[in-house]
Design a protein around this motif. Structure first.
Motif, PDB file in Angstrom:
ATOM      1  N   LEU A  94     -15.746   2.291   6.420  1.00 31.10           N
ATOM      2  CA  LEU A  94     -16.192   3.094   5.285  1.00 31.10           C
ATOM      3  C   LEU A  94     -17.524   3.754   5.625  1.00 31.10           C
ATOM      4  CD1 LEU A  94     -15.206   0.519   2.584  1.00 31.10           C
ATOM      5  CD2 LEU A  94     -14.166   2.745   2.988  1.00 31.10           C
ATOM      6  N   GLU A 113      -7.808   4.871   1.733  1.00 32.16           N
ATOM      7  CA  GLU A 113      -6.829   3.888   2.179  1.00 32.16           C
ATOM      8  C   GLU A 113      -7.526   2.590   2.588  1.00 32.16           C
ATOM      9  OE1 GLU A 113      -2.668   5.142   4.103  1.00 32.16           O
ATOM     10  OE2 GLU A 113      -4.362   5.185   5.465  1.00 32.16           O
ATOM     11  N   ALA A 114      -8.664   2.742   3.264  1.00 34.85           N
ATOM     12  CA  ALA A 114      -9.423   1.566   3.678  1.00 34.85           C
ATOM     13  C   ALA A 114      -9.841   0.759   2.447  1.00 34.85           C
ATOM     14  CB  ALA A 114     -10.646   1.986   4.477  1.00 34.85           C
ATOM     15  N   CYS A 115     -10.325   1.448   1.442  1.00 37.87           N
ATOM     16  CA  CYS A 115     -10.752   0.779   0.213  1.00 37.87           C
ATOM     17  C   CYS A 115      -9.598   0.055  -0.463  1.00 37.87           C
ATOM     18  CB  CYS A 115     -11.273   1.812  -0.781  1.00 37.87           C
ATOM     19  SG  CYS A 115     -12.991   2.098  -0.657  1.00 37.87           S
ATOM     20  N   TRP A 116      -8.500   0.758  -0.622  1.00 31.74           N
ATOM     21  CA  TRP A 116      -7.352   0.141  -1.311  1.00 31.74           C
ATOM     22  C   TRP A 116      -6.869  -1.062  -0.537  1.00 31.74           C
ATOM     23  CZ3 TRP A 116      -4.669   5.531  -1.630  1.00 31.74           C
ATOM     24  CH2 TRP A 116      -5.318   6.303  -2.590  1.00 31.74           C
ATOM     25  N   SER A 117      -6.884  -0.935   0.798  1.00 32.02           N
ATOM     26  CA  SER A 117      -6.347  -2.046   1.578  1.00 32.02           C
ATOM     27  C   SER A 117      -7.259  -3.264   1.491  1.00 32.02           C
ATOM     28  CB  SER A 117      -6.143  -1.637   3.034  1.00 32.02           C
ATOM     29  OG  SER A 117      -7.388  -1.578   3.685  1.00 32.02           O
ATOM     30  N   LEU A 118      -8.481  -3.057   1.022  1.00 28.04           N
ATOM     31  CA  LEU A 118      -9.370  -4.200   0.827  1.00 28.04           C
ATOM     32  C   LEU A 118      -9.274  -4.755  -0.590  1.00 28.04           C
ATOM     33  CD1 LEU A 118     -12.422  -2.844   2.797  1.00 28.04           C
ATOM     34  CD2 LEU A 118     -11.140  -4.892   3.345  1.00 28.04           C
ATOM     35  N   PHE A 174     -17.821  -5.424   1.690  1.00 30.25           N
ATOM     36  CA  PHE A 174     -17.127  -4.616   0.686  1.00 30.25           C
ATOM     37  C   PHE A 174     -16.041  -5.401  -0.048  1.00 30.25           C
ATOM     38  CE2 PHE A 174     -14.393  -1.294  -0.974  1.00 30.25           C
ATOM     39  CZ  PHE A 174     -15.309  -0.377  -1.432  1.00 30.25           C
ATOM     40  N   ASN A 208     -11.007   2.927  10.603  1.00 30.03           N
ATOM     41  CA  ASN A 208     -11.481   3.625   9.402  1.00 30.03           C
ATOM     42  C   ASN A 208     -12.558   2.852   8.665  1.00 30.03           C
ATOM     43  OD1 ASN A 208      -9.857   1.602   8.512  1.00 30.03           O
ATOM     44  ND2 ASN A 208      -8.627   2.840   7.146  1.00 30.03           N
ATOM     45  N   LEU A 232     -15.864  -6.996  -3.996  1.00 33.66           N
ATOM     46  CA  LEU A 232     -14.802  -6.661  -4.943  1.00 33.66           C
ATOM     47  C   LEU A 232     -14.257  -7.936  -5.584  1.00 33.66           C
ATOM     48  CD1 LEU A 232     -12.752  -4.012  -2.939  1.00 33.66           C
ATOM     49  CD2 LEU A 232     -14.182  -3.599  -4.930  1.00 33.66           C
ATOM     50  N   TYR A 248      -9.000  10.992   3.530  1.00 40.64           N
ATOM     51  CA  TYR A 248      -8.045  10.103   2.899  1.00 40.64           C
ATOM     52  C   TYR A 248      -8.167   8.683   3.457  1.00 40.64           C
ATOM     53  CZ  TYR A 248      -3.721   8.751   0.736  1.00 40.64           C
ATOM     54  OH  TYR A 248      -2.799   8.118  -0.045  1.00 40.64           O
ATOM     55  N   ALA A 249      -8.531   8.594   4.742  1.00 43.36           N
ATOM     56  CA  ALA A 249      -8.614   7.284   5.400  1.00 43.36           C
ATOM     57  C   ALA A 249      -9.592   6.362   4.677  1.00 43.36           C
ATOM     58  CB  ALA A 249      -9.044   7.462   6.850  1.00 43.36           C
ATOM     59  N   PHE A 250     -10.637   6.926   4.089  1.00 42.71           N
ATOM     60  CA  PHE A 250     -11.607   6.094   3.371  1.00 42.71           C
ATOM     61  C   PHE A 250     -10.967   5.452   2.147  1.00 42.71           C
ATOM     62  CE2 PHE A 250     -15.287   8.985   4.890  1.00 42.71           C
ATOM     63  CZ  PHE A 250     -15.216   8.402   6.133  1.00 42.71           C
ATOM     64  N   ARG A 259     -14.333  -6.937   8.611  1.00 41.26           N
ATOM     65  CA  ARG A 259     -14.521  -6.803   7.164  1.00 41.26           C
ATOM     66  C   ARG A 259     -13.383  -7.450   6.380  1.00 41.26           C
ATOM     67  NH1 ARG A 259     -13.245  -0.391   6.571  1.00 41.26           N
ATOM     68  NH2 ARG A 259     -11.033  -0.582   6.968  1.00 41.26           N
ATOM     69  N   ALA A 279      -9.456  -2.758  -3.509  1.00 39.40           N
ATOM     70  CA  ALA A 279     -10.183  -2.016  -4.533  1.00 39.40           C
ATOM     71  C   ALA A 279      -9.193  -1.298  -5.445  1.00 39.40           C
ATOM     72  CB  ALA A 279     -11.111  -1.004  -3.885  1.00 39.40           C
ATOM     73  N   PHE A 301      -5.850  -0.322  10.574  1.00 40.08           N
ATOM     74  CA  PHE A 301      -5.109   0.924  10.721  1.00 40.08           C
ATOM     75  C   PHE A 301      -5.164   1.451  12.155  1.00 40.08           C
ATOM     76  CE2 PHE A 301      -6.142   0.363   6.353  1.00 40.08           C
ATOM     77  CZ  PHE A 301      -5.109   0.942   5.633  1.00 40.08           C
ATOM     78  N   ILE A 333       0.837  -1.201   0.000  1.00 38.88           N
ATOM     79  CA  ILE A 333       0.000   0.000   0.000  1.00 38.88           C
ATOM     80  C   ILE A 333       0.864   1.240   0.000  1.00 38.88           C
ATOM     81  CG2 ILE A 333      -0.340   0.373   2.482  1.00 38.88           C
ATOM     82  CD1 ILE A 333      -3.417   0.541   1.603  1.00 38.88           C
TER      83      ILE A 333
END
Ligand SMILES: Nc1ncnc2c1ncn2[C@@H]1O[C@H](COP(=O)(O)OP(=O)(O)OP(=O)(O)O)[C@@H](O)[C@H]1O
Ligand SMILES: [Mg+2]
Lengths: 298, 289
Positions: free
Chosen positions: A142, B173-178, A152, A140, A156, B169-171, A207, B180, A136, A98
């Motif tokens: 969503l 990052e959360a998405c990418w870490s899943l 979620f 965080n 994906l 930004y945290a949103f 999640r 997306a 994190f 990441i």
């Protein structure tokens, strides 16, 4: 214009697709592996879930990691300690790639997860991220409902319609695993942002579960929480141990000591020492480790 | 220990003076707006009737209604939106979500902000050169709308960028870490949470372009047309230009007519602003971060 040849919906075809995805290998290549170890402490030589080889990382011209060689054993909880700025988060973030969102990050060396080089050119980084979960520092969730948060990652990986019963089952199972089901079962359609911080952090762990991650990375997951919530999350981490490999960054010595099997100490971008937690805390090999643990510097 | 000293007294006096000064400045600012609105309502109010809104101008534009001008403004603005909104939003998404933060990106961002400040007469001449003459659209609704769109673009981009960047930004990052991709993150999380801001920005921009005169004067708005346009290649009347015409170019206009046109134009703009404020309030109450 003629009609477009639309294929008849085929039930078998769908099932085959779903089946396929279950057998799919972590990053789209063929490897064989076992990742369910029932009692990791009895396994005398656990496999390495994560292994870095001479890993160096630069933010622009600033080098944050220096030739880090680090092995995280499968099914165990490994804690990563060290003073602020020593590169713990950086190391953690290179395990799910990441870090790459910054254009100026450059990595050298290798990171193997379950035997596969995750920086290999054939590897897809969204696959890496979905199978290596991350929790994190600040919870965080969503800004969608609790239910959607949990599904979620699953959606994906499984685009297209998923039967509601499958979804319900996933949601319940994940929430039960993080001990939230009883509290939240009646408000699955509430916004996840309405939860307490402890619940949010548990939800962030929940999640990850529907996609069955191999490894879960946690970057100071308790530092935004009060002592009670911290204890609850620690218990949870201990529950997940065995089924998942957990790598956790912490500033809290007591936490590292009571909630990890192995412990690694970093200093200024280098891996100083890594071993069984009790050894690191009782008889560290390096003076620096002893000094840090005793709180001589932080 | 806690009683007033002479120093406190002096501070209080100075405090009072500044307060008064700021209050007077604010009043001076509000006063003209109030005067203009009152004047418009008193003088123009009686002119606004159903016939005025739905009728054609007659007797050399000294009587009758303003229907073709009203419709013209609506055509111009909506067609302008069709061009500027998709383009502006796409550009903003690229700039704030995809472009890497390097010198070129920063220069482009700066250029866009500066473009928003280019005087409308410059856009007008650009539109004349580019759309009317070079692309041979002639003076037409198409050319005028494109000119309005070019003028609105930087504002749409800036408003969209700001709303995208307001999503924590945290949103992402959360998405990418899943797992997306960037686009999945944008579509599922960023855009839904930015849409209220984008809408607000767009509506405000609409209300601004609705009142513009210069950019359409050279490119597609007509002095007087006794019929409605039939295609985008026709010219059209427009409220703003009509106001200019009846106020300065036509003799023997009854006094209430230009006031009526102005009042209608302002009402149109205020309606749009109210709409955008309404959106903002509604969406803000739903947000939780
Ligand atoms: N995005 C970035 N760009 C540039 N430098 C960075 C970036 N992130 C971290 N660094 C630098 O890399 C070094 C290691 O940072 P990192 O966040 O990994 O430390 P850490 O051990 O996690 O510290 P902390 O305990 O405070 O979280 C620090 O010196 C930091 O300043
Ligand atoms: Mg850190």
């Amino acid at each position: 214009m003629g009609k477009l040849p639309i294929p008849e919906p085929q039930i078998m075809w769908r099932v085959a697709l779903v089946d396929n995805s279950k057998n799919e290998n972590p990053f789209g290549e063929v490897i064989s592996m076992e990742h369910h170890i029932d009692d990791p402490s009895n396994d005398s030589t656990p496999k390495n879930a994560v292994e870095t080889t001479d890993l160096s990382l630069w933010y622009g011209s600033f080098q944050a990691l220096f030739n880090v060689n680090f092995k995280v054993k499968q099914g165990l909880v490994t804690s990563l300690i060290g003073p602020s700025g020593c590169g713990k988060s950086t190391l953690l973030r290179s395990v799910n790639r990441i870090n790459e969102r910054f254009g100026y990050v450059r990595t050298e060396g290798q990171v193997h997860v379950l035997g596969q080089d995750i920086y290999a050119p054939t590897v897809d980084k969204t696959q890496v991220r979905s199978q290596i979960g991350m929790v994190f520092q600040r919870p965080n969730p969503l800004p969608v409902t609790i239910r959607k948060n949990i599904l979620f990652g699953y959606h994906l990986k499984n685009p297209g319609r998923v039967a509601a019963s499958v979804e319900d089952e996933l949601v319940e199972k994940s929430l039960r695993e993080v001990l939230l089901w009883d509290d939240l079962k009646d408000k699955l359609n509430h916004s996840a942002l309405s939860l307490s911080l402890e619940q949010q952090q548990k939800l962030c762990i929940a999640r990850l579960l529907p996609v069955k991650p191999k490894v879960i990375l946690m970057d100071e997951p308790c530092s935004a929480l009060d002592p009670e919530a911290t204890a609850a999350i620690e218990d949870l981490i201990w529950d997940l141990r065995g089924e998942y490999t957990i790598l956790i960054v912490t500033h809290n010595m007591a936490q590292a000591r009571r909630a990890s099997d192995e412990c690694a100490f970093m200093l200024m971008g280098k891996m100083v020492e890594h071993g069984k937690t009790e050894d690191i805390f009782v008889t560290p090999d390096h003076q620096q480790t002893a000094d840090y643990i005793e709180g001589k510097f932080g | 220990m806690f009683s007033k000293t002479s120093q406190n007294v002096r501070n209080d006096r100075i405090e009072g003076r500044w307060r008064t000064l700021f209050l007077v400045m604010t009043a001076l600012l509000i006063l003209p707006v109030v005067i203009i609105l009152t004047l418009l309502i008193i003088r123009g109010g009686p002119a606004i009737t159903w016939e005025f809104i739905s009728g054609f101008p007659i007797k050399g534009m000294t009587q009758g209604g303003i229907f073709p001008a009203l419709m013209g403004t609506i055509f111009l603005v909506s067609l302008g939106l069709v061009f500027s909104v998709p383009l502006g939003i796409a550009a903003a998404i690229y700039l704030s979500e995809y472009a890497s933060d390097n010198k070129l990106t920063r220069i482009i961002n700066l250029a866009i902000i500066n473009l928003a400040g280019v005087p409308s007469i410059v856009h007008a001449l650009f539109g004349l050169g580019a759309f009317v003459l070079f692309m041979e659209f002639g003076t037409s609704i198409l050319a005028a709308s494109l000119t309005l769109a070019i003028m609105a673009l930087p504002v749409v981009i800036v408003a969209t960028k700001e709303s995208l960047e307001a999503v924590p930004y945290a949103f992402r990052e959360a998405c990418w870490s899943l797992g997306a991709t960037k686009w999945q993150t944008i579509r599922k999380i960023v855009l839904p949470n930015a849409v209220s801001g984008i809408l607000t920005g767009v509506i405000l921009e609409v209300s601004r372009t609705a009142g513009e005169t210069a950019p359409i004067m050279f490119t597609g708005a007509a002095f007087f047309l006794p019929f409605l346009p039939e295609s985008v290649y026709d010219q059209t009347m427009a409220l703003s230009l009509h106001l200019f015409v009846v106020a300065t170019q036509v003799p023997n206009v009854p006094e209430s007519l230009p006031y009526g046109v102005a009042l209608l134009l302002i009402m149109l703009v205020l309606l749009m602003n109210a709409l955008s404020i309404g959106f903002r309030v509604r969406f803000r109450s739903k947000k939780k971060w």
